[in-house]
Structures are given as structure tokens and as C-alpha cells.
Design an enzyme around this catalytic site. Structure first.
Site, PDB file in Angstrom:
ATOM      1  NE  ARG A  95      -2.313   0.800   3.273  1.00 30.96           N
ATOM      2  CZ  ARG A  95      -2.229  -0.089   4.523  1.00 30.96           C
ATOM      3  NH1 ARG A  95      -3.183  -1.020   5.226  1.00 30.96           N
ATOM      4  NH2 ARG A  95      -1.801   0.184   5.835  1.00 30.96           N
ATOM      5  CE  LYS A 139     -13.024  12.679 -16.173  1.00 34.91           C
ATOM      6  NZ  LYS A 139     -13.920  11.138 -15.914  1.00 34.91           N
ATOM      7  CG  ASP A 164     -10.617  18.824 -11.698  1.00 32.99           C
ATOM      8  OD1 ASP A 164      -9.909  18.592 -12.026  1.00 32.99           O
ATOM      9  OD2 ASP A 164     -11.131  18.689 -11.110  1.00 32.99           O
ATOM     10  CE1 TYR A 207     -17.623  14.786 -12.321  1.00 31.60           C
ATOM     11  CE2 TYR A 207     -16.759  14.034 -10.204  1.00 31.60           C
ATOM     12  CZ  TYR A 207     -17.024  14.318 -11.619  1.00 31.60           C
ATOM     13  OH  TYR A 207     -17.528  12.558 -11.531  1.00 31.60           O
TER      14      TYR A 207
HETATM   15  C1  LIG Z   1     -13.551  17.392 -14.003  1.00 34.13           C
HETATM   16  C2  LIG Z   1     -13.081  16.225 -13.899  1.00 34.13           C
HETATM   17  N1  LIG Z   1     -13.026  16.003 -12.504  1.00 34.13           N
HETATM   18  C3  LIG Z   1     -13.043  15.168 -12.059  1.00 34.13           C
HETATM   19  C4  LIG Z   1     -13.554  13.866 -12.377  1.00 34.13           C
HETATM   20  C5  LIG Z   1     -13.512  12.107 -11.874  1.00 34.13           C
HETATM   21  O1  LIG Z   1     -12.974  11.655 -12.275  1.00 34.13           O
HETATM   22  P1  LIG Z   1     -13.450   9.987 -11.821  1.00 34.13           P
HETATM   23  O2  LIG Z   1     -14.459   9.592 -12.388  1.00 34.13           O
HETATM   24  O3  LIG Z   1     -11.961   9.271 -11.893  1.00 34.13           O
HETATM   25  O4  LIG Z   1     -13.546   9.858 -10.052  1.00 34.13           O
HETATM   26  C6  LIG Z   1     -14.071  14.166 -13.653  1.00 34.13           C
HETATM   27  C7  LIG Z   1     -14.986  13.427 -14.314  1.00 34.13           C
HETATM   28  O5  LIG Z   1     -16.151  13.113 -15.129  1.00 34.13           O
HETATM   29  C8  LIG Z   1     -14.050  15.570 -14.555  1.00 34.13           C
HETATM   30  O6  LIG Z   1     -14.743  15.703 -14.923  1.00 34.13           O
END
Ligand SMILES: Cc1ncc(COP(=O)(O)O)c(C=O)c1O
Length: 401
Positions: free
Chosen positions: A62, A214, A189, A117
Site C-alpha cells: 500500500r 481521462k 482540478d 465538477y
Molecule cells: C473535471 C473532472 N474532475 C474529476 C472527475 C472525476 O474523475 P473520476 O471519474 O476518475 O472519479 C471528472 C469526471 O468526469 C471530471 O470531469
């Protein structure tokens, strides 16, 4: 502009080169180009004394393996010299929540951009409130006047630029300065741009988050989150990850590492094709406007041009008013655009959306129905032909109302 040249640390190699070389040391693994995938829990120590003294390069599955170190090292190099360490998490959302938990404590106040998000907001509302941490959402386009919203207990400023679905651009350096003047930590983010097109830590951000799900993964086959921290925040980040017992599975770490190697070429194509499709859409009579920061018509274009060196393949379109059924007919007719949420893969996507439930500091009134596109790696001509058919179906459905 608009190449992946590293502008901010000139003695370094180009980003296109660093995605190939970063985090690689073939001599450590018998000359093989890539590191092995360590499936590991326990680590055996040479002696009882070594075990008690924790004397070992690796201590427990871990806590890190050569595979996780390779991906962390690669990402740290892409983030630039300000990056003091990277944490790998099991999803982008886990990266967001872990980064937030590494800075806030009971009694604190948080400022969060209104176009964060959606699930980030849910975490603030449903978990942080239970811990006695309050959140105020602010207009993503706010400048230095954001200072008025800081309170004595404001511990962190959370950014996402461009914002989810609506693609509002934020003046990251200006906002970060106000936050630091008020003793707050800045989180961002940065999933849309990745560190190839925007390096948050060099623009005043303390903790840069990516949903590696992504573009890092790039093939719609992995869930992965990453947080990159500067020197002042890395210890608290790593401690939070350790205390919560968080880690990422070895195969997914490897897929992330593999994705990094082709990130520059994939992003370049997403950028180029995305812009070509957006420009074509902007000329369509059915379209009111595009929400794409790299287009001069976008309200945040000047910020994008100043701070970013590229754009990904994700943007939105506002249609002139038509019944929602006509929008569904448009989307259901498309054959090259999947109807699905998680973008950043090699394939194109298109979804209808409405920001209304996820905005409280701003009013979502785009002027017509909205669609978010992710432009994949297909030939642009084929995508345009598909969209053409979609618009024909939209017209038929609109007339039938
Ligand atoms: C801008 C953004 N941040 C974070 C996330 C979350 O990522 P995850 O789906 O890997 O949890 C997303 C998912 O669509 C996103 O569009």
C-alpha cells in the site's frame, strides 16, 4: 503558443520528450523499456532487526512499489520543478476528496468555484458539512474582488479552469495571490488541460489534481486520480493518503504510466480536431454559440491564451432554442459519438446537460439547449458528416413538434 514546448523552465527538455523519458530507468529493471507491474502486499525483510527498524527500500504494498514510483516520478516531472511529490488515488474524485481532506479541519471555511465538477460539490455538501467545514461557492470569473469572500477561517480556495460543462476560465494567478495573502491553500482540478497544457504549480496553485481516468489513461479503461503538491503541502497530502489507507491497483497504475507515454501526441490531436469541429459547429445556423476557451469568441479566451499552451478535446455547444426532443434526436442519430460521461478516451462523445442543479453562485441561462462534446481521435471529416446527419434529424424532430 499552442505547441507543447515547456515555456516555464527553459533548460528542461520539451514536454513531448519528457512524456517519453520521465519516470523511466530501464537499468533498474534489467534493460526492459518499461517497469514490471508489481502485484504486491507484503514485503519480506532480511532479518527481524530490519523488520522492527523498517529498514527496507519498500515497506508494504500500500505504501508504494517500483511501479507506483515510476508513475509518480513521471507525473512529477511533467508538473515541473515546483512539484515536491505526487499521490496516486483510485479515481479522480478520490484525488479531489483526499486533497481537500489534507488541508481542511473542523471549523474551517472553504471557497469553491461554482463550476466545479458536480460530485466535488456533493462531497462538500454531504461530507465536509458533517465534519463542521462550511463551503461558499463563488463566481468562477471573479477576479481580485474574491478577497471580500475570505473569512478569518477560510482555509482553502478550490479552482477548476475551465469549469465543468460551462467552461468558464479562471484567472488562476490572481485568485491564488488573494488566497495566499489571506493565508489559504489553493487547490485546482486540472483534468482538462493536464500539466502538458497548463502547469498549476507554476501559477500559484499548491495542490494540482487530475482525474487520470481521462487523458492520462486515454483509453476509457482505467479509473485513476492524481494529486501533485508543492513543498509546503506534500507532507500533509502523503500523510492523509497513508492514514486513510488509500492506494491504486498495480495494473491501473501501469495503464496510467503507459498512457503518459502517448499523452503529447494524443492531446495534440484532440486539440486540433476539437478546434476544427468547434469552428464548424460555430458556423451552423442551428448553433447559438460555442463554449470553447481556445476560440476567440469565448469570454475567457484571453486568459486561456495567456496561461495555457493548448486545449483538450472537451467543449460545449449552445443550440438555438428547440424542443429537448429535437436535441435527443440529434444525439441519438450520431453514430461516431457515444452517449457517455467519462471523456479523455480515444473516442468521441456527446451528451445533453443542464447546469442548473449544480450552480448556486451564478445563474445558468445559456439561451438554449446545451450539449457537451468530447472530440476523439477519429478523422474530423467523418465526425462532421456524422454531425451533419444529426442536425438533419434535429430539424425533422423540431418540425414535428
Ligand atoms: C473535471 C473532472 N474532475 C474529476 C472527475 C472525476 O474523475 P473520476 O471519474 O476518475 O472519479 C471528472 C469526471 O468526469 C471530471 O470531469
Amino acid at each position: 503558443m499552442n505547441d507543447s514546448t515547456d515555456k516555464s523552465s527553459s533548460p528542461q527538455r520539451h514536454a513531448d520528450t519528457r512524456v517519453v523519458t520521465a519516470g523511466r530507468d530501464p537499468r533498474s529493471y534489467h534493460g526492459f523499456v518499461n517497469p514490471p507491474v508489481y502485484h504486491a502486499s507484503t514485503v519480506l525483510y532480511p532479518s527481524a532487526e530490519d523488520f522492527v527498524a523498517h529498514r527496507a527500500r519498500y515497506q508494504y504494498g500500500r505504501r508504494g512499489t517500483p511501479t507506483t514510483e515510476a508513475l509518480e516520478g513521471a507525473l512529477a516531472e511533467l508538473e515541473g520543478p515546483q512539484c515536491a511529490g505526487v499521490a496516486l488515488l483510485p479515481s479522480g474524485l478520490a484525488a479531489i476528496t483526499t486533497a481537500l481532506l489534507s488541508v481542511v479541519k473542523s471549523g474551517d471555511h472553504l471557497l469553491v468555484t461554482d463550476s466545479a465538477y458536480g460530485p466535488t460539490r456533493n462531497f462538500c455538501e454531504q461530507i465536509l458539512t458533517r465534519l463542521g467545514i462550511s463551503t461558499t461557492y463563488f463566481d468562477p470569473t471573479a477576479g481580485p474582488e474574491i478577497a471580500e469572500q475570505f473569512r478569518p477561517n477560510t482555509r482553502a480556495l478550490y479552482l477548476e479552469s475551465p469549469g465543468s460543462l460551462s467552461f468558464d476560465m479562471q484567472d488562476v494567478p490572481a485568485l491564488a495571490k488573494v488566497a495566499h495573502d489571506n493565508g489559504a491553500v489553493v487547490l485546482m482540478d486540472n483534468t482538462w488541460a493536464t500539466p502538458l497544457y497548463f502547469r498549476p504549480l507554476e501559477h500559484g496553485v499548491d495542490l494540482a489534481i487530475q482525474a487520470g481516468t481521462k487523458y492520462i489513461g486515454g483509453h476509457s479503461d482505467v479509473m485513476l486520480g492524481t494529486v501533485s503538491a508543492n513543498a509546503a503541502n506534500v507532507a500533509a497530502l502523503k500523510q492523509t493518503v497513508r492514514l486513510y489507507g488509500l492506494c491504486e491497483g498495480p495494473d491501473d497504475v501501469y495503464l496510467g504510466l503507459r498512457g503518459v507515454r502517448t499523452l503529447a501526441v494524443r492531446l495534440e490531436r484532440h486539440f486540433k480536431s476539437g478546434l476544427a469541429v468547434a469552428r464548424w459547429l460555430e458556423q451552423r445556423p442551428e448553433v447559438l454559440r460555442l463554449l470553447h476557451p481556445a476560440m476567440p469568441s469565448h469570454s475567457g479566451h484571453a486568459i486561456w491564451k495567456r496561461d495555457f499552451s493548448g486545449a483538450s478535446g472537451l467543449f460545449s455547444m449552445v443550440l438555438k432554442p428547440v424542443p429537448q426532443k429535437a436535441v435527443y434526436a440529434f444525439l441519438d442519430t450520431l453514430t461516431l459519438f457515444g452517449i457517455g460521461a467519462s471523456w479523455g478516451g480515444y473516442e468521441s462523445l456527446a451528451i445533453p446537460f443542464d447546469c442548473t442543479p449544480a450552480r448556486t453562485a451564478t445563474c445558468w441561462a445559456p439561451g438554449g439547449p446545451t450539449v457537451r462534446f468530447h472530440i476523439g481521435l477519429e478523422a474530423v471529416e467523418d465526425l462532421l458528416a456524422d454531425l451533419e446527419r444529426g442536425f438533419a434529424a434535429l430539424a425533422v424532430a423540431a418540425r414535428a413538434q
